[in-house]
Design a protein around this motif. Structure first.
Motif, mmCIF file in Angstrom:
data_model
loop_
_atom_site.group_PDB
_atom_site.id
_atom_site.type_symbol
_atom_site.label_atom_id
_atom_site.label_comp_id
_atom_site.label_asym_id
_atom_site.label_seq_id
_atom_site.Cartn_x
_atom_site.Cartn_y
_atom_site.Cartn_z
ATOM 1 N N ARG A 83 0.833 -1.203 0.000
ATOM 2 C CA ARG A 83 0.000 0.000 0.000
ATOM 3 C C ARG A 83 0.870 1.257 0.000
ATOM 4 N NH1 ARG A 83 -5.369 -0.890 3.749
ATOM 5 N NH2 ARG A 83 -5.894 -2.979 3.022
ATOM 6 N N TRP A 84 1.916 1.255 0.785
ATOM 7 C CA TRP A 84 2.822 2.407 0.840
ATOM 8 C C TRP A 84 3.400 2.699 -0.544
ATOM 9 C CZ3 TRP A 84 8.501 1.380 2.146
ATOM 10 C CH2 TRP A 84 9.250 2.545 1.963
ATOM 11 N N ARG A 85 3.928 1.668 -1.201
ATOM 12 C CA ARG A 85 4.511 1.878 -2.533
ATOM 13 C C ARG A 85 3.448 2.289 -3.554
ATOM 14 N NH1 ARG A 85 7.767 -2.252 -0.337
ATOM 15 N NH2 ARG A 85 6.223 -3.871 -0.825
ATOM 16 N N HIS A 86 2.247 1.745 -3.416
ATOM 17 C CA HIS A 86 1.167 2.096 -4.343
ATOM 18 C C HIS A 86 0.772 3.567 -4.195
ATOM 19 C CE1 HIS A 86 -2.662 2.047 -6.426
ATOM 20 N NE2 HIS A 86 -3.271 2.424 -5.317
ATOM 21 N N TYR A 87 0.536 3.998 -2.955
ATOM 22 C CA TYR A 87 0.166 5.399 -2.723
ATOM 23 C C TYR A 87 1.296 6.346 -3.099
ATOM 24 C CZ TYR A 87 -4.071 4.044 -0.176
ATOM 25 O OH TYR A 87 -5.301 3.539 0.156
ATOM 26 N N GLU A 97 3.173 10.745 -6.341
ATOM 27 C CA GLU A 97 4.281 11.355 -7.076
ATOM 28 C C GLU A 97 3.896 11.611 -8.534
ATOM 29 O OE1 GLU A 97 6.954 12.608 -5.827
ATOM 30 O OE2 GLU A 97 6.390 11.921 -3.820
ATOM 31 N N SER A 98 3.057 10.744 -9.102
ATOM 32 C CA SER A 98 2.575 10.982 -10.462
ATOM 33 C C SER A 98 1.705 12.233 -10.511
ATOM 34 C CB SER A 98 1.771 9.776 -10.962
ATOM 35 O OG SER A 98 2.586 8.625 -11.066
ATOM 36 N N LEU A 99 0.845 12.400 -9.505
ATOM 37 C CA LEU A 99 0.008 13.597 -9.441
ATOM 38 C C LEU A 99 0.849 14.863 -9.257
ATOM 39 C CD1 LEU A 99 -2.952 12.307 -7.221
ATOM 40 C CD2 LEU A 99 -3.061 12.923 -9.638
ATOM 41 N N LYS A 100 1.869 14.774 -8.397
ATOM 42 C CA LYS A 100 2.748 15.932 -8.204
ATOM 43 C C LYS A 100 3.470 16.290 -9.497
ATOM 44 C CE LYS A 100 3.814 15.196 -3.305
ATOM 45 N NZ LYS A 100 4.902 14.858 -2.345
ATOM 46 N N THR A 101 3.942 15.266 -10.203
ATOM 47 C CA THR A 101 4.643 15.513 -11.460
ATOM 48 C C THR A 101 3.747 16.235 -12.451
ATOM 49 O OG1 THR A 101 6.053 13.565 -11.163
ATOM 50 C CG2 THR A 101 5.819 14.420 -13.406
ATOM 51 N N ASP A 106 -7.097 10.253 -15.253
ATOM 52 C CA ASP A 106 -6.540 8.951 -15.652
ATOM 53 C C ASP A 106 -5.728 8.341 -14.509
ATOM 54 O OD1 ASP A 106 -7.666 9.090 -18.140
ATOM 55 O OD2 ASP A 106 -5.876 9.850 -19.148
ATOM 56 N N ILE A 107 -4.929 9.157 -13.837
ATOM 57 C CA ILE A 107 -4.118 8.660 -12.721
ATOM 58 C C ILE A 107 -5.009 8.167 -11.585
ATOM 59 C CG2 ILE A 107 -2.487 9.339 -10.919
ATOM 60 C CD1 ILE A 107 -1.255 11.275 -12.961
ATOM 61 N N ILE A 108 -6.044 8.942 -11.265
ATOM 62 C CA ILE A 108 -6.957 8.548 -10.184
ATOM 63 C C ILE A 108 -7.711 7.283 -10.558
ATOM 64 C CG2 ILE A 108 -8.992 9.249 -8.866
ATOM 65 C CD1 ILE A 108 -8.010 12.135 -9.088
ATOM 66 N N GLN A 109 -8.124 7.170 -11.819
ATOM 67 C CA GLN A 109 -8.837 5.982 -12.276
ATOM 68 C C GLN A 109 -7.955 4.741 -12.194
ATOM 69 O OE1 GLN A 109 -12.016 5.784 -12.995
ATOM 70 N NE2 GLN A 109 -11.905 3.587 -13.408
ATOM 71 N N ARG A 110 -6.693 4.868 -12.595
ATOM 72 C CA ARG A 110 -5.764 3.734 -12.485
ATOM 73 C C ARG A 110 -5.566 3.344 -11.033
ATOM 74 N NH1 ARG A 110 -2.783 6.469 -16.563
ATOM 75 N NH2 ARG A 110 -1.340 7.253 -14.979
ATOM 76 N N TYR A 117 -6.338 -0.631 -6.861
ATOM 77 C CA TYR A 117 -6.783 -0.915 -5.491
ATOM 78 C C TYR A 117 -7.894 -1.967 -5.490
ATOM 79 C CZ TYR A 117 -8.525 -0.198 -0.766
ATOM 80 O OH TYR A 117 -8.928 -0.393 0.525
ATOM 81 N N ALA A 118 -8.850 -1.826 -6.414
ATOM 82 C CA ALA A 118 -9.942 -2.797 -6.491
ATOM 83 C C ALA A 118 -9.419 -4.185 -6.842
ATOM 84 C CB ALA A 118 -10.973 -2.339 -7.520
ATOM 85 N N THR A 119 -8.440 -4.249 -7.733
ATOM 86 C CA THR A 119 -7.843 -5.535 -8.105
ATOM 87 C C THR A 119 -7.149 -6.182 -6.919
ATOM 88 O OG1 THR A 119 -7.496 -4.750 -10.374
ATOM 89 C CG2 THR A 119 -6.233 -6.674 -9.665
ATOM 90 N N GLN A 120 -6.451 -5.393 -6.124
ATOM 91 C CA GLN A 120 -5.759 -5.925 -4.955
ATOM 92 C C GLN A 120 -6.747 -6.450 -3.926
ATOM 93 O OE1 GLN A 120 -3.277 -2.694 -3.628
ATOM 94 N NE2 GLN A 120 -1.612 -3.220 -5.036
ATOM 95 N N VAL A 121 -7.853 -5.718 -3.711
ATOM 96 C CA VAL A 121 -8.865 -6.162 -2.750
ATOM 97 C C VAL A 121 -9.472 -7.495 -3.183
ATOM 98 C CG1 VAL A 121 -11.148 -5.638 -1.807
ATOM 99 C CG2 VAL A 121 -9.413 -3.855 -1.933
ATOM 100 N N VAL A 122 -9.792 -7.616 -4.477
ATOM 101 C CA VAL A 122 -10.357 -8.867 -4.990
ATOM 102 C C VAL A 122 -9.365 -10.007 -4.833
ATOM 103 C CG1 VAL A 122 -11.145 -10.043 -7.070
ATOM 104 C CG2 VAL A 122 -11.911 -7.717 -6.600
ATOM 105 N N GLN A 123 -8.081 -9.744 -5.118
ATOM 106 C CA GLN A 123 -7.053 -10.764 -4.994
ATOM 107 C C GLN A 123 -6.889 -11.213 -3.547
ATOM 108 O OE1 GLN A 123 -5.562 -12.259 -7.456
ATOM 109 N NE2 GLN A 123 -4.348 -13.590 -6.118
ATOM 110 N N GLU A 124 -6.930 -10.248 -2.613
ATOM 111 C CA GLU A 124 -6.805 -10.588 -1.197
ATOM 112 C C GLU A 124 -7.972 -11.446 -0.736
ATOM 113 O OE1 GLU A 124 -6.422 -6.953 0.901
ATOM 114 O OE2 GLU A 124 -4.461 -6.461 0.059
#
Length: 210
Positions: free
Chosen positions: A121-125, A130-134, A165-169, A174-181
């Protein structure tokens, strides 16, 4: 806590000051503050929180895992050279309970980290924020994707699209990770149920053979 709040306020003040020097309409400024800046501040906070919890749990697991073998070796050693028998017994009780307590702490911290995946989660956020800041800095300086535009009003539609686009990704990942968990948790529960059932089946087969 004060340090985290001060950095949060620094980002908010710094970007608001940056926006003041950009010529945009009221609706566009509202998007910058309510959509882009809000997401930046929220994900920055979530990244820091996940990082701190990941470090705490990992350090607890590592340090506890290093100390446990030493406690176990003391627990196994039955020839502690203590003159007083009562003191010897009391010391062994302390070692036994310390070993048990520390083993529980290590197991719980490892289980919590495995369940919540704070490191991931840390690396994902962090990647998302950082993409949004860029995008924000490139838009403010009209560089990168916005280098062909002469002013910010012309480049704003592209900037808004990049942010969405960044927020949608981020949401999709996140949804994919929740389903996988959930799948992994369900699989572990099924495996737990299969083992007892297998044992019962084997016992029934042995009875039938007799």
């Amino acid at each position: 806590m004060a340090k985290k709040d001060s950095y949060h306020e620094f980002l908010k003040h710094d970007f608001n000051k940056l926006f003041e020097g950009i010529k945009l309409g009221d609706v566009q400024r509202h998007f910058l503050r309510s959509r882009w800046l809000d997401q930046v501040l929220w994900m920055e906070a979530k990244a820091n929180l996940s990082r701190n919890r990941h470090y705490f749990l990992r350090i607890t697991t590592i340090v506890g895992g290093v100390i446990l073998p030493a406690l176990v070796s003391l627990n196994i050693n039955t020839t502690l050279k203590v003159n007083n028998i009562e003191t010897n017994t009391r010391l062994r009780d302390v070692i036994i309970w310390s070993t048990f307590g520390l083993s529980q702490v290590v197991a719980i911290s490892a289980a919590i980290e495995e369940f919540f995946h704070y490191g991931e989660r840390w690396r994902h956020y962090r990647r998302t924020v950082e993409s949004l800041k860029t995008q924000g800095w490139q838009f403010s300086q009209l560089t990168g994707h916005y280098r062909n535009y002469t002013n910010h009003e012309q480049a704003f539609n592209l900037f808004a699209g990049q942010v969405e686009d960044i927020i949608q990704r981020d949401v999709e990942i996140y949804a994919t990770q929740v389903v996988q968990e959930k799948k992994e948790e369900q699989q572990s529960q099924e495996n737990y149920m299969v083992i007892p059932n297998t044992k019962i089946t084997n016992l029934e087969e042995k009875k039938e053979e007799k």
